[in-house]
Each structure stands twice: as structure tokens, then as C-alpha cells.
Design an enzyme around this catalytic site. Sequence first.
Site, mmCIF file in Angstrom:
data_model
loop_
_atom_site.group_PDB
_atom_site.id
_atom_site.type_symbol
_atom_site.label_atom_id
_atom_site.label_comp_id
_atom_site.label_asym_id
_atom_site.label_seq_id
_atom_site.Cartn_x
_atom_site.Cartn_y
_atom_site.Cartn_z
ATOM 1 N N ARG A 27 11.217 -19.308 -54.739
ATOM 2 C CA ARG A 27 10.546 -20.101 -55.779
ATOM 3 C C ARG A 27 9.133 -19.597 -56.056
ATOM 4 N NH1 ARG A 27 13.094 -25.423 -56.780
ATOM 5 N NH2 ARG A 27 15.266 -24.811 -56.618
ATOM 6 N N ARG A 31 6.271 -24.363 -60.212
ATOM 7 C CA ARG A 31 5.269 -25.365 -60.612
ATOM 8 C C ARG A 31 3.938 -25.306 -59.887
ATOM 9 N NH1 ARG A 31 9.583 -29.871 -59.842
ATOM 10 N NH2 ARG A 31 10.036 -28.260 -58.328
ATOM 11 N N ARG A 40 6.280 -23.638 -69.345
ATOM 12 C CA ARG A 40 7.322 -24.658 -69.296
ATOM 13 C C ARG A 40 7.020 -25.772 -70.300
ATOM 14 N NH1 ARG A 40 8.853 -29.337 -67.364
ATOM 15 N NH2 ARG A 40 10.814 -29.580 -66.243
ATOM 16 N N ASP A 77 18.540 -20.475 -62.450
ATOM 17 C CA ASP A 77 18.894 -21.475 -61.449
ATOM 18 C C ASP A 77 20.334 -21.248 -61.011
ATOM 19 O OD1 ASP A 77 17.553 -24.070 -60.300
ATOM 20 O OD2 ASP A 77 19.690 -24.484 -60.517
ATOM 21 N N TYR A 153 26.869 -29.863 -55.705
ATOM 22 C CA TYR A 153 26.222 -30.478 -56.867
ATOM 23 C C TYR A 153 27.257 -30.945 -57.884
ATOM 24 C CZ TYR A 153 21.681 -28.979 -55.128
ATOM 25 O OH TYR A 153 20.553 -28.830 -54.368
HETATM 26 O O1 CP3 Z 1 11.275 -18.127 -58.216
HETATM 27 C C1 CP3 Z 1 12.473 -18.225 -57.835
HETATM 28 O O2 CP3 Z 1 12.802 -18.410 -56.661
HETATM 29 C C2 CP3 Z 1 13.578 -17.995 -58.855
HETATM 30 C C3 CP3 Z 1 14.105 -19.122 -59.522
HETATM 31 C C4 CP3 Z 1 14.984 -20.163 -58.812
HETATM 32 C C5 CP3 Z 1 14.989 -21.504 -59.247
HETATM 33 N N1 CP3 Z 1 15.959 -22.168 -58.555
HETATM 34 C C6 CP3 Z 1 14.090 -22.056 -60.287
HETATM 35 C C7 CP3 Z 1 13.887 -23.501 -60.381
HETATM 36 C C8 CP3 Z 1 15.939 -20.047 -57.800
HETATM 37 C C9 CP3 Z 1 16.307 -18.840 -56.950
HETATM 38 C C10 CP3 Z 1 16.563 -21.332 -57.659
HETATM 39 C C11 CP3 Z 1 17.679 -21.602 -56.720
HETATM 40 C C12 CP3 Z 1 18.134 -22.978 -56.524
HETATM 41 N N2 CP3 Z 1 18.233 -23.981 -57.444
HETATM 42 C C13 CP3 Z 1 18.657 -23.477 -55.290
HETATM 43 C C14 CP3 Z 1 18.841 -22.684 -54.037
HETATM 44 C C15 CP3 Z 1 17.595 -22.527 -53.257
HETATM 45 C C16 CP3 Z 1 17.062 -23.797 -52.673
HETATM 46 O O3 CP3 Z 1 16.008 -24.246 -53.152
HETATM 47 O O4 CP3 Z 1 17.685 -24.329 -51.752
HETATM 48 C C17 CP3 Z 1 19.014 -24.827 -55.497
HETATM 49 C C18 CP3 Z 1 19.604 -25.770 -54.470
HETATM 50 C C19 CP3 Z 1 18.753 -25.124 -56.871
HETATM 51 C C20 CP3 Z 1 19.038 -26.412 -57.585
HETATM 52 C C21 CP3 Z 1 17.820 -27.013 -58.142
HETATM 53 N N3 CP3 Z 1 17.094 -26.489 -59.192
HETATM 54 C C22 CP3 Z 1 17.190 -28.208 -57.755
HETATM 55 C C23 CP3 Z 1 17.673 -29.116 -56.618
HETATM 56 C C24 CP3 Z 1 16.078 -28.389 -58.590
HETATM 57 C C25 CP3 Z 1 15.168 -29.593 -58.628
HETATM 58 C C26 CP3 Z 1 14.224 -29.599 -57.479
HETATM 59 C C27 CP3 Z 1 12.933 -28.974 -57.893
HETATM 60 O O5 CP3 Z 1 12.421 -28.121 -57.137
HETATM 61 O O6 CP3 Z 1 12.458 -29.379 -58.938
HETATM 62 C C28 CP3 Z 1 16.011 -27.285 -59.460
HETATM 63 C C29 CP3 Z 1 14.996 -27.031 -60.515
HETATM 64 C C30 CP3 Z 1 14.258 -25.708 -60.485
HETATM 65 N N4 CP3 Z 1 14.836 -24.485 -60.306
HETATM 66 C C31 CP3 Z 1 12.865 -25.529 -60.700
HETATM 67 C C32 CP3 Z 1 12.623 -24.141 -60.629
HETATM 68 C C33 CP3 Z 1 11.321 -23.424 -60.824
HETATM 69 C C34 CP3 Z 1 11.861 -26.613 -61.032
HETATM 70 C C35 CP3 Z 1 12.176 -27.126 -62.386
HETATM 71 C C36 CP3 Z 1 10.988 -27.391 -63.266
HETATM 72 O O7 CP3 Z 1 10.199 -26.478 -63.600
HETATM 73 O O8 CP3 Z 1 10.892 -28.558 -63.678
#
Ligand code: CP3
Length: 348
Positions: A27, A31, A40, A77, A153
Site C-alpha cells: 500500500r 491515503r 482521488r 485492487d 469477500y
Molecule cells: O500500493 C499498493 O499496495 C497497490 C495497491 C493495492 C490496493 N489494494 C489499493 C487500495 C493493493 C496491492 C491492494 C490489495 C488488497 N485489496 C488486499 C490484499 C492486501 C491486504 O491489504 O491484505 C485486500 C484484502 C484488498 C481489499 C480492500 N481494498 C479493502 C479491504 C479495502 C478497504 C480498506 C482500506 O484500506 O481502505 C480496499 C481499498 C483500497 N485498496 C484502498 C487502496 C489504496 C483505499 C481506498 C481509498 O483510497 O479510499
Amino acid sequence: MATLQNDTLLRALRREPTPYTPIWLMRQAGRYLPEYNAVRGRAGSFMALATTPSLATEVTLQPLERFALDAAILFSDILTVPDAMGLGLSFTEGEGPRFAVPVRDEAAVAALAVPDMAKLRYVFDAVGEIKRALDGRVPLIGFAGSPFTLACYMIEGGASDDFATVRRMAHARPDLLDRLIDVVARAVRAYVREQAAAGADVIMLFDTWGGLLTAPAFERWSLASMRHVLDTVPRGIPTILFSRGAGDRLGRLVASGAYCVAVDWAVDLDAARRTHGAQAAFQGNLDPQVLLTDAATVERAARAVLASAGPAPGHIFNLGHGIVPATPPELVRVLVDTVHRESQRREP
Ligand code: CP3
């Protein structure tokens, strides 16, 4: 395609010597960066950002402009695949992901099919555009969710603390879970093949929830389907498996044939490397909460992870899970610079 100016990540994944320990952060685009929040905000939503290749490219590169990171990771994602299967993904502020159509019964599983990869064209276009923008600076990591974690999910319909519905299905309806995982695994196979074809240098699988399963269930639904996906990745493209909470299953993860196993902060990296370091590289495993402390603590904790990994090749520095949104960017800089400086000192 230009040859890479910085290939320390690829060398470390192959367990070849590197001048220092490469580092990137799960990540790393997100944010905690004000410039991410600005883009965003302009895009309107996370999905608008992820589905617009020029914006996905811009945010992928943001952390690299600030810090001396050794890899870029595709901004996308894991849930794009079930979205393309017609489940209707949305992200709501503070609540995380939601599917309009959860998959809970025979009929819902029977209705699933491997999606036309044209629906995920925006991801492959982003990979191509990011590769051009990187111009060989560092490698690009492509990724997918593990079939089991995606199924979590899809069944629950969104995020959960315990994925109780999934665990009940694993016990009561293993046949249904088999069928669901089978179709998701075939979709993920096609998805990672397309990312590799579009130019991803590395493929990572995120098995965030495999650690919830009993040992035999982990083998049947998490590990077997990940091996099935790994089998389809073109030879020569290094692979990373992240399975959270699987510290007592490292031997089986290593035996999957992945180049690298990414571990959370609860894992004893020293013991893992001593036992399995000749078969796979390891990635990890700083507790992300360290980045919400202070510079001296970050330096001390980074040195402790480097010490536990030992000086031999085959370690990629990372967090044990994703970076927390409240992280001050300045402490990320301290971490990256400390890892580079201290690991240089440690190499023979
Ligand atoms: O920078 C990076 O790592 C690349 C982008 C990336 C995102 N999600 C962007 C994202 C990657 C590799 C993921 C993987 C992901 N997504 C996983 C596996 C890794 C982990 O964290 O265990 C999972 C389980 C998800 C599912 C997911 N996506 C959730 C549960 C959420 C909400 C929780 C949160 O952190 O907000 C997301 C949203 C998400 N994916 C965001 C980002 C930057 C935040 C969304 C936003 O900007 O509002």
C-alpha cells in the site's frame, strides 16, 4: 522495453547478491500521501481512480517521486476480478469494499463464469502505461488476490473481522466452496497471465485470509488454488506469495514453488530464513504501527528486522501488512533510507 536501472528486487527474489537490501511497502500508494488524496478527490472514487489508466499511473508513481523505493506496485485492487464477474463492487468511506451481489448459495455459484478479460482491459492498460512511465527505473509488481481470499469477500459481500459465513461454508458445504474456488482460480489465472503479457516484472498473490482456515482447509482451498495460479505465470517472472497468519505453514508455502514468501510481523524471520532460506526468498516484516512512532524507533525497528533476516541474499524489506493511512510520510523516508544505509553496511 528499457533494461532496468535498478534490478535489486529481481536479484533478491532470485536469491542473488545485491549491494543493499531492496525495499518497497505494501500500500505504498495510498491515503497517507496528501498527493494521493488530491488525485482521488479529483477522480471522485477509488474505483474511478483504479479504472482510469492515466490516474492509476500517476498514483503508482507518487511514492517513487518521494522515496528511494526499489519497486513500483500496480495501483489497483484484488477485488477487480469479482467485480468483472458481475458482483458490483463499490467502496464506501470508513466501511471498505461492498459487493451488490454476494455469492451464498448454489444458484449464485452456478451463475459465476470466468469473465471476459476485456472487462479488465483498464488494468492491463495501466500496466503498460506505468511501464512506459517508469522507463526502466525500477521493476513493476503486478498482483491478484488468492482465489480463497477473493472467495471470502464474494461470500461475505464485503469486509469482515472473522469471515464467519465463509468458515461455516467450508465446514458445511465444502462441495460449494470447491466450485466457487475453481471458477475464481481460473479467472485469476487468466488475469495474471494478461498482467505478465502487459509487462509486469513480478507477480504477487495476496492471501490475506488464508490464516483463518484449519490446516487441511488451508491446503485444500488456499494453497492448492494458489499453486494452480502460480503454474500459469510465465517461467522467469518471479512470484511472491503473501499469506497472512500462516507462520506455522511456511514450509508448505515455500514448497509451492513461489520465488518468495511474504510474511507478517508475527513471523520469526530469523527462524524462517534458517529453515527455508535455501528454497525461497523472504519478504517482510516490519509491524506497520512502527511507522506511527518516531524516527529513532523506526531506525531501531528497521535494524532489528535486518538483523533477523541476516546478511545472506534473498531478503526483500517490507511491512508485515499494508501501510496505515495515518502514517506520516516523513517516517517512510526514514525507513527507506535506514534500510538502504544499514544493509549496505551489513553486506560482506
Ligand atoms: O500500493 C499498493 O499496495 C497497490 C495497491 C493495492 C490496493 N489494494 C489499493 C487500495 C493493493 C496491492 C491492494 C490489495 C488488497 N485489496 C488486499 C490484499 C492486501 C491486504 O491489504 O491484505 C485486500 C484484502 C484488498 C481489499 C480492500 N481494498 C479493502 C479491504 C479495502 C478497504 C480498506 C482500506 O484500506 O481502505 C480496499 C481499498 C483500497 N485498496 C484502498 C487502496 C489504496 C483505499 C481506498 C481509498 O483510497 O479510499
